[in-house]
Each structure stands twice: as C-alpha cells, then as structure tokens.
Design a protein around this motif. Structure first.
Motif, PDB file in Angstrom:
ATOM      1  N   ASP A  30      24.967 115.353 101.003  1.00 11.93           N
ATOM      2  CA  ASP A  30      25.954 114.635 100.188  1.00 11.93           C
ATOM      3  C   ASP A  30      26.597 115.549  99.156  1.00 11.93           C
ATOM      4  O   ASP A  30      27.750 115.353  98.777  1.00 11.93           O
ATOM      5  N   HIS A  31      25.836 116.537  98.667  1.00 11.02           N
ATOM      6  CA  HIS A  31      26.343 117.440  97.633  1.00 11.02           C
ATOM      7  C   HIS A  31      25.880 118.871  97.904  1.00 11.02           C
ATOM      8  O   HIS A  31      24.851 119.087  98.538  1.00 11.02           O
ATOM      9  N   ALA A  32      26.657 119.807  97.389  1.00 11.55           N
ATOM     10  CA  ALA A  32      26.282 121.223  97.419  1.00 11.55           C
ATOM     11  C   ALA A  32      26.589 121.821  96.060  1.00 11.55           C
ATOM     12  O   ALA A  32      27.612 121.503  95.450  1.00 11.55           O
ATOM     13  N   ARG A  33      25.697 122.665  95.575  1.00 10.72           N
ATOM     14  CA  ARG A  33      25.895 123.352  94.279  1.00 10.72           C
ATOM     15  C   ARG A  33      26.155 124.832  94.569  1.00 10.72           C
ATOM     16  O   ARG A  33      25.304 125.536  95.120  1.00 10.72           O
ATOM     17  N   ILE A  34      27.335 125.295  94.162  1.00 11.14           N
ATOM     18  CA  ILE A  34      27.796 126.625  94.543  1.00 11.14           C
ATOM     19  C   ILE A  34      28.282 127.377  93.308  1.00 11.14           C
ATOM     20  O   ILE A  34      28.992 126.810  92.471  1.00 11.14           O
ATOM     21  N   PRO A  35      27.950 128.666  93.170  1.00 14.54           N
ATOM     22  CA  PRO A  35      28.541 129.467  92.092  1.00 14.54           C
ATOM     23  C   PRO A  35      30.067 129.423  92.155  1.00 14.54           C
ATOM     24  O   PRO A  35      30.672 129.632  93.215  1.00 14.54           O
TER      25      PRO A  35
END
Length: 366
Positions: A136-141
């Motif tokens: 559902d979500h991705a955390r990316i620099p």
C-alpha cells in the motif's frame, strides 16, 4: 519511539517466487526528513522480482517486499525534500539512493555509484532494509523520487514499467547512439525487448531488427516498429546470413546457454553489444578473436540515471508512447506471478492497487 508499519505482499521463503506471497504488515525504513512516503497505485512486475525471491542471483533474505516500478501519490514529504509536495503523482525505479557525492553522482551517472542502493533487497544508508512496492505504501529517499507532473500524457499503468524495464533499454540505446543512420538489433522480444523496439524507433534508428527464436511474436514486433525479424530456430544459417549487418545490439536474453558467439558475429566492425539480461550464473564463453579482429565491443549497463529517466518519460509523453501491459489487481499478485512464470506477461504485468485509486478519485487526475 514506535516504528511505522506498512502493509504489503511479503515473501517469506523461496516459494514466494511461485506465487506464495503473504499479505501482512512490514517495517519500512525509519522516517527521515529526506524521505517521501508514496501511496502506491501501480507497481510493475519485473523479472528481477522473481530472480530475487527465488535466490537466482544471491542467497535471498526474508522477509522481503519486492517491486521497483512504483507509481503513486506523495502522502508525506520530508522537510528537506525539494521539488515534491503532498498530492503529487510520483514514481521510483530500481535505484532508491546513492552516495550523491562522488564524481559519478555529480555527472549524472549515479546508477554506477559504488553506494548504489536498490529499492528493495538491500540496505538504506541508515542500515534499515529496503522494501519495495508490492504494498500500500513505500518509503523512499526523496532524491530518487521522480515527480511525474511534467508527463501528463503518460498514464500511470503504462508509466510504471518504464521506471525499470523501460529505462534499462532506453539508457543503452541513448548512450550508444541509437538514432538516424544506425541499425539496431534487439535480442529477445519480451518485456524488455518490446521497450527496445519502441525506443529505437522513437529515437529514429534506420533499422530495428528483432532477433528471437521463433516468429511467434513477429506481428507484435512489426506493429511496434521493427523493420526486420530474425527467427533463429527457423533460419539455421541466420548467423552467417546476417553477419556484420548491425551497428548496435541490446541483448535482453538471460539464458546461460545463449549463442553469444553468434550474436557478436552479427555486429559490424566497431559495433557494440550491450548485455542487459543477467543469467543465474555466467555468460557463455566466446572466442576473443570475435572482438580482436573487428574492434567490436561487449558491455553492459545498469538501469539509468534520473536524468535519463526524465528524458525517457519526456519522449514517451511527447510521442504518445505506451507500454504494452497486462494489468492485475494487486490483490491478485500471486496469480500475476504465476502468469509471469508461464511467460504470459505480453509484455509487462502491472499491479493496480484499486483501493488507493478509489480514494479521492485519484484515477481521474492522472
């Protein structure tokens, strides 16, 4: 401080590659003010996902969330991120970070940085594991999140596969001069190969030659812009007949027993073969005189830089170029993997996160 938890399709062991991912919560990287949280609407299925899950390239580490052709909405943007705001349509490909300080990074070659960080199956600079976009979500620099606002003509479902499969083909074609006056060969007409034909034609190559075992996909190749189709199984003398006729070859085949010697023989003197497909093992041996007596070159490239991604997307936007996709609801990801394993992608499978599309009528804004 309690850690965040995202929900996604998690690989627990090597059986995940057969379509046995499990929906559960996982821990993303620890939030930093340089990050962007993406609410995932689309994620392409790449061959790399299967290689990683089954341990084809190295010993796999589980649990793992794969997927590196990610498109969605920015829902949280760190205070140190520039060029992106909450609500923007954004995307990320196979690379999610680099050192940003070396000469390669400073010359738009960050995809060759020694500190290359994969979007999944590696570690962030802070030591946390990277997790991908089957979620559902991705955390990316934030430095590696692409703002997709400048490309309104490219729908998200056809854009997502461009962020890995597309750029993996565009980058070598662009770097090695595909364009007017050049005869370009594409070995293999699958998910990567169809991008190769599309980009080579869009870049203006005089000839676009597809080399494949059979003529099964010949009609599709010509529809995308191929000018010639070589079916190696049907033409026993293909290596001799077409020898020294192609300036630049992009090889998408990842078989350890491919006829590499014969592929190199298709090149004109001083021609270049770029190896894109990565087998589970070594490439076949070839006679060095194939290179020495002709000044031919064999090389390889790794995805593409952020600058090249933007150039590729601008080309797609301006020329109305579309990935040929086979969409699956993200809830049916395991069926999608089984379909991929049966070679039914034709030509890229895209997971569509219907729940996130419905929210705020996001689809109508793309």
């Amino acid at each position: 401080m309690a850690k965040d938890a995202f929900n996604g399709w998690v690989g627990k062991d090597i059986s995940a590659a057969d379509g046995n991912l499990v929906w559960e919560s996982f821990t993303p990287k620890t939030w930093e003010e340089t990050d962007v949280d993406i609410e995932v609407t689309h994620c392409g299925v790449c061959g790399s996902d299967l290689h990683v899950l089954k341990g084809g390239w190295h010993e796999p580490e589980f649990p793992n969330v794969v997927g590196h052709e990610i498109v969605g909405r920015a829902v949280r943007v760190g205070s140190q991120v520039t060029g992106i705001k909450v609500g923007d349509r954004v995307g990320v490909g196979a690379q999610s970070d680099s050192c940003l300080n070396c000469n390669l990074c400073k010359t738009d070659n960050e995809n060759y940085c020694n500190d290359f960080v994969l979007t999944y199956d590696t570690k962030h600079k802070n030591g946390d594991r990277t997790m991908g976009g089957y979620a559902d979500h991705a955390r990316i620099p934030g430095n590696f999140v692409i703002n997709l606002t400048p490309y309104p003509n490219v729908p998200s479902e056809v854009l997502a596969p461009m962020l890995c499969g597309g750029i993996a083909m565009f980058s070598p074609l662009r770097r090695y001069g595909a364009g007017p006056g050049k005869r370009v060969g594409i070995i293999g007409f699958g998910g990567l190969g169809h991008f190769g034909v599309m980009w080579a034609k869009a870049l203006g190559a005089d000839e676009v030659v597809v080399i494949s075992r059979s003529r099964f996909k010949g009609r599709d190749a010509f529809k995308l812009g191929a000018t010639k189709f070589i079916a190696t199984k049907d033409e026993p003398d293909w290596a001799t007949k077409y020898g020294r006729t192609i300036d630049l070859i992009i090889n998408t085949v990842d078989s350890a027993d491919m006829p590499l010697q014969e592929y190199l023989g298709l090149l004109v003197p001083m021609g270049t073969l770029v190896q894109i497909g990565i087998p589970d093992g070594n490439l076949p041996a070839f006679n060095p005189f194939t290179l020495v007596m002709t000044n031919r070159n064999i090389t390889g490239t790794c995805v593409g830089s952020r600058k090249e991604i933007r150039e590729m997307l601008q080309l797609a936007n301006d020329q109305d170029l579309k990935t040929w996709i086979n969409p699956f609801p993200m809830s049916q990801v395991n069926e999608a993997l089984k379909s991929f394993n049966r070679s039914e992608a034709q030509y890229r499978i895209v997971l569509v996160n219907e729940k996130n599309l419905r929210e705020d009528n996001f689809l109508s804004k793309l």
